[in-house]
Design a protein around this motif. Structure first.
Motif, PDB file in Angstrom:
ATOM      1  N   LEU A  73      -5.042  -3.463  -1.152  1.00 28.30           N
ATOM      2  CA  LEU A  73      -4.401  -4.486  -1.976  1.00 28.30           C
ATOM      3  C   LEU A  73      -4.273  -4.011  -3.421  1.00 28.30           C
ATOM      4  CD1 LEU A  73      -3.365  -7.484  -2.129  1.00 28.30           C
ATOM      5  CD2 LEU A  73      -5.701  -8.099  -2.781  1.00 28.30           C
ATOM      6  N   CYS A  74      -5.324  -3.396  -3.940  1.00 27.06           N
ATOM      7  CA  CYS A  74      -5.282  -2.888  -5.316  1.00 27.06           C
ATOM      8  C   CYS A  74      -4.316  -1.721  -5.437  1.00 27.06           C
ATOM      9  CB  CYS A  74      -6.683  -2.480  -5.759  1.00 27.06           C
ATOM     10  SG  CYS A  74      -7.823  -3.874  -5.920  1.00 27.06           S
ATOM     11  N   ASP A  75      -4.291  -0.856  -4.438  1.00 26.80           N
ATOM     12  CA  ASP A  75      -3.319   0.245  -4.436  1.00 26.80           C
ATOM     13  C   ASP A  75      -1.898  -0.296  -4.512  1.00 26.80           C
ATOM     14  OD1 ASP A  75      -5.309   2.119  -4.262  1.00 26.80           O
ATOM     15  OD2 ASP A  75      -4.817   2.785  -2.232  1.00 26.80           O
ATOM     16  N   MET A  76      -1.623  -1.289  -3.686  1.00 22.44           N
ATOM     17  CA  MET A  76      -0.276  -1.832  -3.600  1.00 22.44           C
ATOM     18  C   MET A  76       0.136  -2.516  -4.909  1.00 22.44           C
ATOM     19  SD  MET A  76       1.326  -4.058  -0.490  1.00 22.44           S
ATOM     20  CE  MET A  76       0.275  -5.466  -0.831  1.00 22.44           C
ATOM     21  N   PHE A  77      -0.809  -3.176  -5.552  1.00 24.30           N
ATOM     22  CA  PHE A  77      -0.526  -3.825  -6.832  1.00 24.30           C
ATOM     23  C   PHE A  77      -0.157  -2.779  -7.886  1.00 24.30           C
ATOM     24  CE2 PHE A  77      -2.165  -5.271 -11.008  1.00 24.30           C
ATOM     25  CZ  PHE A  77      -1.280  -6.312 -11.214  1.00 24.30           C
ATOM     26  N   LEU A  78      -0.892  -1.695  -7.944  1.00 28.24           N
ATOM     27  CA  LEU A  78      -0.588  -0.637  -8.923  1.00 28.24           C
ATOM     28  C   LEU A  78       0.711   0.073  -8.556  1.00 28.24           C
ATOM     29  CD1 LEU A  78      -2.323   0.115 -11.421  1.00 28.24           C
ATOM     30  CD2 LEU A  78      -3.563  -1.239  -9.750  1.00 28.24           C
ATOM     31  N   GLU A  79       0.990   0.217  -7.259  1.00 28.89           N
ATOM     32  CA  GLU A  79       2.252   0.835  -6.830  1.00 28.89           C
ATOM     33  C   GLU A  79       3.443  -0.038  -7.205  1.00 28.89           C
ATOM     34  OE1 GLU A  79       0.172   3.116  -3.025  1.00 28.89           O
ATOM     35  OE2 GLU A  79       1.518   1.413  -2.696  1.00 28.89           O
ATOM     36  N   SER A 122       3.343  -1.270   2.915  1.00 21.51           N
ATOM     37  CA  SER A 122       4.075  -1.376   1.647  1.00 21.51           C
ATOM     38  C   SER A 122       5.432  -2.020   1.862  1.00 21.51           C
ATOM     39  CB  SER A 122       4.277   0.003   1.009  1.00 21.51           C
ATOM     40  OG  SER A 122       5.061  -0.105  -0.163  1.00 21.51           O
ATOM     41  N   TYR A 123       5.585  -3.210   1.333  1.00 21.36           N
ATOM     42  CA  TYR A 123       6.882  -3.879   1.326  1.00 21.36           C
ATOM     43  C   TYR A 123       7.493  -3.815  -0.075  1.00 21.36           C
ATOM     44  CZ  TYR A 123       3.297  -7.316   0.148  1.00 21.36           C
ATOM     45  OH  TYR A 123       2.187  -7.929  -0.382  1.00 21.36           O
ATOM     46  N   GLU A 124       6.721  -3.337  -1.051  1.00 18.49           N
ATOM     47  CA  GLU A 124       7.216  -3.233  -2.425  1.00 18.49           C
ATOM     48  C   GLU A 124       8.207  -2.083  -2.594  1.00 18.49           C
ATOM     49  OE1 GLU A 124       6.873  -5.285  -4.744  1.00 18.49           O
ATOM     50  OE2 GLU A 124       5.289  -6.574  -3.967  1.00 18.49           O
TER      51      GLU A 124
END
Length: 307
Positions: A73-79, A122-124
């Motif tokens: 979750l933290c990885d995805m937020f920074l990505e 990853s949907y971002e």
């Protein structure tokens, strides 16, 4: 006041977005300690969701999934923040597609498609697909009330010919595009739990009967569009591979619930394989066990509107 808050945080977000990936993930590890160990962000919701989805797993197994989830979750937020300034070559390297021809074939034939996925992996960075196709992508999303942050999200996801469409305007927008003969790929992240009065269609998901949005199905049926499920896998930190799966080639020829159930089944398969990459902070089970009550209320509301 909201605008002031945005302009206070924006420089920080921009600075984070230009950092090299190695440093970005060090910051992600720090965020993990703060969010998971100190704050405990939505821990009760995550634990309830995991226990409800995997009653056969031990507490140790669930705890392991929980820790891996918060790290992801933290990885995805920074990505997501990195998306503000990510370079094209980095995106092509880090977000790949195993069978991109499943979409590009329709794109080259000037035919629109529906693309459906869940809040998994990853949907971002899915806008990377626009680097392979000539026609624009239309991402259906729920508009953010904070104007400045909503504009930022639109700018981030719209860097490469992707247009954000408010979910309330989706049907109207697609109808206009199709009537004008314009081709596009309509993207939906469609696994959220509907509100009480919209929970009309229920299907099996993670061992329970749960409601799903049927907007993608209705659009595919009305405009006779093919529907592709995008299953994204996290290969390693910061690297993803998406695989397209056909749910239908002719939306108008499907039965009610056919596309939605196929989507739920495909997403569940992914989740059961690697559960740590699903977005467990969502209250996906908020209507669990309330099917009869919900459908009765929907029917009562329909009858009141007709009288």
């Amino acid at each position: 006041m909201k605008a002031v808050v945005f302009w206070i945080f924006y420089p920080l977000l921009w600075l984070l977005s230009v950092l090299p990936f190695r440093l970005l993930y060090i910051i992600s590890d720090c965020c993990y300690f703060l969010i998971y160990r100190v704050i405990g962000y939505r821990k009760k919701t995550v634990r309830y969701n995991l226990r409800t989805s995997f009653p056969e797993k031990s507490e140790a197994e669930l705890k392991s999934i929980e820790r891996k989830f918060y790290s992801h979750l933290c990885d995805m937020f920074l990505e997501m923040i990195k998306s503000m300034n990510i370079k094209k070559k980095d995106l092509l390297e880090r977000y790949q597609f195993a069978n991109v021809e499943a979409i590009t074939d329709y794109d080259q034939a000037d035919q629109s498609t529906c693309l459906i996925m869940g809040h998994y992996a990853s949907y971002e960075w899915v806008f990377a697909l626009q680097l392979y196709v000539k026609h624009p992508g239309y991402a259906i999303y729920k508009k953010i009330k904070h104007k400045q942050f909503d504009n930022l999200i639109r700018d981030i996801r719209g860097r490469w010919n992707t247009f954000m469409v408010d979910s309330k305007e989706a049907m109207r927008t697609i109808q206009k595009l199709e009537s004008e003969g314009k081709t596009g790929c309509y993207g939906f992240v469609a696994d959220q739990s509907p509100r009480f009065h919209r929970a009309k269609y229920w299907t099996q998901f993670l061992g329970h009967e749960l409601p799903f949005f049927t907007g993608v199905e209705r659009i595919a049926q009305e405009f006779d569009l093919p529907v592709r499920y995008l299953g994204v896998e996290k290969v390693k930190r910061g690297y993803y591979v998406g695989t397209f799966q056909s749910l239908t080639t002719n939306g108008s020829q499907t039965e009610e619930g056919e596309i939605t159930s196929a989507f739920a089944k495909a997403l569940e398969t992914q989740i059961r394989n690697r559960p740590e990459f699903y977005l467990w902070t969502h209250k996906r089970f908020k209507l669990l066990g309330k099917k009869e009550e919900v459908l009765a209320e929907i029917e009562a509301r329909r009858n009141r509107n007709h009288t």
